[in-house]
Design a protein around this motif. Sequence first.
Motif, mmCIF file in Angstrom:
data_model
loop_
_atom_site.group_PDB
_atom_site.id
_atom_site.type_symbol
_atom_site.label_atom_id
_atom_site.label_comp_id
_atom_site.label_asym_id
_atom_site.label_seq_id
_atom_site.Cartn_x
_atom_site.Cartn_y
_atom_site.Cartn_z
ATOM 1 N N LEU A 239 -3.599 2.303 -9.651
ATOM 2 C CA LEU A 239 -2.402 3.096 -9.954
ATOM 3 C C LEU A 239 -2.713 4.591 -10.094
ATOM 4 O O LEU A 239 -3.646 5.075 -9.503
ATOM 5 N N THR B 43 5.584 1.465 -10.671
ATOM 6 C CA THR B 43 5.772 0.289 -9.820
ATOM 7 C C THR B 43 4.755 -0.792 -10.190
ATOM 8 O O THR B 43 5.083 -1.984 -10.231
ATOM 9 N N THR C 46 0.823 -1.223 0.000
ATOM 10 C CA THR C 46 0.000 0.000 0.000
ATOM 11 C C THR C 46 0.857 1.273 0.000
ATOM 12 O O THR C 46 2.001 1.271 0.452
ATOM 13 N N GLU D 98 1.419 12.760 -13.937
ATOM 14 C CA GLU D 98 0.945 12.890 -12.561
ATOM 15 C C GLU D 98 1.997 13.633 -11.730
ATOM 16 O O GLU D 98 3.132 13.175 -11.617
ATOM 17 N N LYS E 284 2.592 -5.213 3.578
ATOM 18 C CA LYS E 284 3.778 -4.345 3.521
ATOM 19 C C LYS E 284 3.290 -2.916 3.274
ATOM 20 O O LYS E 284 2.978 -2.531 2.142
ATOM 21 N N SER F 240 2.156 3.763 -7.624
ATOM 22 C CA SER F 240 2.379 4.441 -8.899
ATOM 23 C C SER F 240 2.252 3.469 -10.077
ATOM 24 O O SER F 240 2.440 2.256 -9.926
HETATM 25 P P1 NAD Z 1 4.891 3.711 -4.944
HETATM 26 O O1 NAD Z 1 4.544 2.941 -6.168
HETATM 27 O O2 NAD Z 1 6.223 4.344 -4.876
HETATM 28 O O3 NAD Z 1 4.797 2.787 -3.641
HETATM 29 C C1 NAD Z 1 3.609 2.118 -3.271
HETATM 30 C C2 NAD Z 1 3.973 0.930 -2.404
HETATM 31 O O4 NAD Z 1 4.724 -0.014 -3.169
HETATM 32 C C3 NAD Z 1 4.863 1.247 -1.197
HETATM 33 O O5 NAD Z 1 4.506 0.409 -0.120
HETATM 34 C C4 NAD Z 1 6.258 0.892 -1.699
HETATM 35 O O6 NAD Z 1 7.159 0.574 -0.674
HETATM 36 C C5 NAD Z 1 5.951 -0.330 -2.541
HETATM 37 N N1 NAD Z 1 6.918 -0.591 -3.613
HETATM 38 C C6 NAD Z 1 7.698 0.291 -4.289
HETATM 39 N N2 NAD Z 1 8.443 -0.348 -5.207
HETATM 40 C C7 NAD Z 1 8.120 -1.670 -5.116
HETATM 41 C C8 NAD Z 1 8.548 -2.838 -5.808
HETATM 42 N N3 NAD Z 1 9.437 -2.777 -6.797
HETATM 43 N N4 NAD Z 1 8.013 -4.016 -5.462
HETATM 44 C C9 NAD Z 1 7.074 -4.096 -4.480
HETATM 45 N N5 NAD Z 1 6.643 -3.030 -3.786
HETATM 46 C C10 NAD Z 1 7.149 -1.824 -4.116
HETATM 47 O O7 NAD Z 1 3.722 4.796 -4.754
HETATM 48 P P2 NAD Z 1 3.576 5.909 -3.617
HETATM 49 O O8 NAD Z 1 4.497 7.035 -3.923
HETATM 50 O O9 NAD Z 1 3.652 5.277 -2.273
HETATM 51 O O10 NAD Z 1 2.064 6.371 -3.847
HETATM 52 C C11 NAD Z 1 1.692 7.358 -4.745
HETATM 53 C C12 NAD Z 1 1.098 6.727 -5.995
HETATM 54 O O11 NAD Z 1 0.009 5.880 -5.636
HETATM 55 C C13 NAD Z 1 0.517 7.753 -6.952
HETATM 56 O O12 NAD Z 1 0.855 7.405 -8.266
HETATM 57 C C14 NAD Z 1 -0.990 7.616 -6.733
HETATM 58 O O13 NAD Z 1 -1.784 8.018 -7.825
HETATM 59 C C15 NAD Z 1 -1.110 6.164 -6.450
HETATM 60 N N6 NAD Z 1 -2.351 5.870 -5.740
HETATM 61 C C16 NAD Z 1 -3.343 5.219 -6.424
HETATM 62 C C17 NAD Z 1 -4.566 4.938 -5.805
HETATM 63 C C18 NAD Z 1 -5.666 4.226 -6.536
HETATM 64 O O14 NAD Z 1 -6.552 3.712 -5.876
HETATM 65 N N7 NAD Z 1 -5.652 4.154 -7.858
HETATM 66 C C19 NAD Z 1 -4.745 5.318 -4.466
HETATM 67 C C20 NAD Z 1 -3.708 5.977 -3.806
HETATM 68 C C21 NAD Z 1 -2.509 6.227 -4.455
#
Ligand code: NAD
Length: 497
Positions: free
Chosen positions: A252, A233, A150, A385, A176, A230
Amino acid sequence: MAAGKSLNRVGGEWTEPSTGRWFEDRDPAAPEEVVGIFPDSGAADADRAVAAARDAFPRWARTPAPKRAEMLYRAGEILKRRKDELAHIMTREMGKVLAETKGDVQEAIDTAFYAAGEGRRLFGETTTSELPDKFCMSVRQPIGVCGIITPWNFPMAIPAWKMFPALLCGNTIVFKPAHDTPASASRFVEVLVEAGIPDGVVNLLHGHGREVGTAIVEHPGVNLISFTGSTETGKKIAQQCGGQLKRASLELGGKNGMIVMDDADLDLAIEGAVWGCFGTTGQRCTATSRLILHEAISAEFTERLVRRARALRLGHGLEPGTDVGPLIHEAAREKVHRYVEIGKSEGAELLCGGRPVDAGKLRGWFYEPTVFGKVLPNMRIAQEEIFGPVVAVLEVKDLDQAIAVLNGTRYGLSSSIYTADVNRAFRAMRDIEAGITYVNGPTIGAEVHLPFGGVKETGNGHREAGPQVYDVFSEWKAIYVDYSGKLQKAQIDSQPS
Ligand code: NAD
């Protein structure tokens, strides 16, 4: 255990990380303040957590769904009781204002009660058979161990959206959370423990995505990944899961647009725009990052928006009167500022904001609410974004152009139209490419009994919340009972020719 350190939870025990490494959780509005110290887990921790979840799975899967539901109901009641305290810690570690973090906890409460109600539904179907003396039905079955990964912007609502339905369906979990909001995650798991969720059913691993996150995604003992974060990811995770034919539910990014037509109630639309653009400091997946304005009202609307944006009060989310908190961390603020520079260099007009704020009491990662005018649909600030308090204003001639502009990005999460014309509203509801469309409301704000998710690069076709989420966390099984006492062959012509 050293003072101030929180732990992982594996197999019913609070445990230290195998790596021996820890990380600090800091207040983004006052970065010198450490909120807590958390485990920086590694692959060996993932192995142990997955083993614990696998071990707990058969017993949990056989626990009657209404009993599982009772525990979720209790979790909802505990969240209600602890709402203020949970919101307080959430504001400290991620910055959004207290009213919004209370809303975040409330969403978890709503999801708990909704899931609890499903415990006595989880309906399958019975249907007719093409053969005599045969009974047909379909039932839902749990999938196994779910890896729940998350983001930080909804530290309790998003884990609840995923974990309550997953648990109700009889799955066990390795969770996680984002490393920027570990305290909220630990509190959330404490609530589940207090609610009576048995040992091993929910396992918590703190740490970084690239290490422990990857280990969970790639672990062959994990049957499903439910990820919000994101698009970049998400694509990586989709590939890793695809290689193992592992189910992946991905929520995402977004680049959400609000259309304001010439017949709209402008007072209402301004209120919606201020909330949609600058609520949660623009750090919502559903945040309004593009305003698509009819040319007849564009100048007036923009001027009023700029006035409202300038008047927003920045501050610590715990201070009464604060409208807008900080960005989550320094890198996020740098990214926002980079996009402001890109916008300027693309020829957009900076109408207000556009600078980091480091004055007086504002010591954290604050950024001025920013409005860009004269934005063209293909500019990067209208396509990518930014995830901050920056909105791009685009002008259009009519509804067709407005919808074309709104649809012209790679994302499709939320959308909105302000109009008093029911015909225009219905055309927008039909033609906008998005998982969510609001009429006369901003792009943000979701109710937990409706499906949540997006089209195009916002996801991979699944939905959270609503009854639809139960399809993510369960496997359909078709069951045929032949009580004819003889071999009956479906589709095989039984009549002599
Ligand atoms: P992120 O992708 O950097 O991280 C999200 C989660 O994934 C974190 O827990 C992170 O530690 C984990 N992660 C990162 N790299 C990983 C990998 N290679 N393997 C497994 N896990 C990994 O995103 P963020 O910066 O935490 O959140 C912001 C993003 O989330 C924005 O793009 C936003 O639009 C999106 N978001 C989407 C929704 C939705 O419902 N569509 C809701 C909230 C946020």
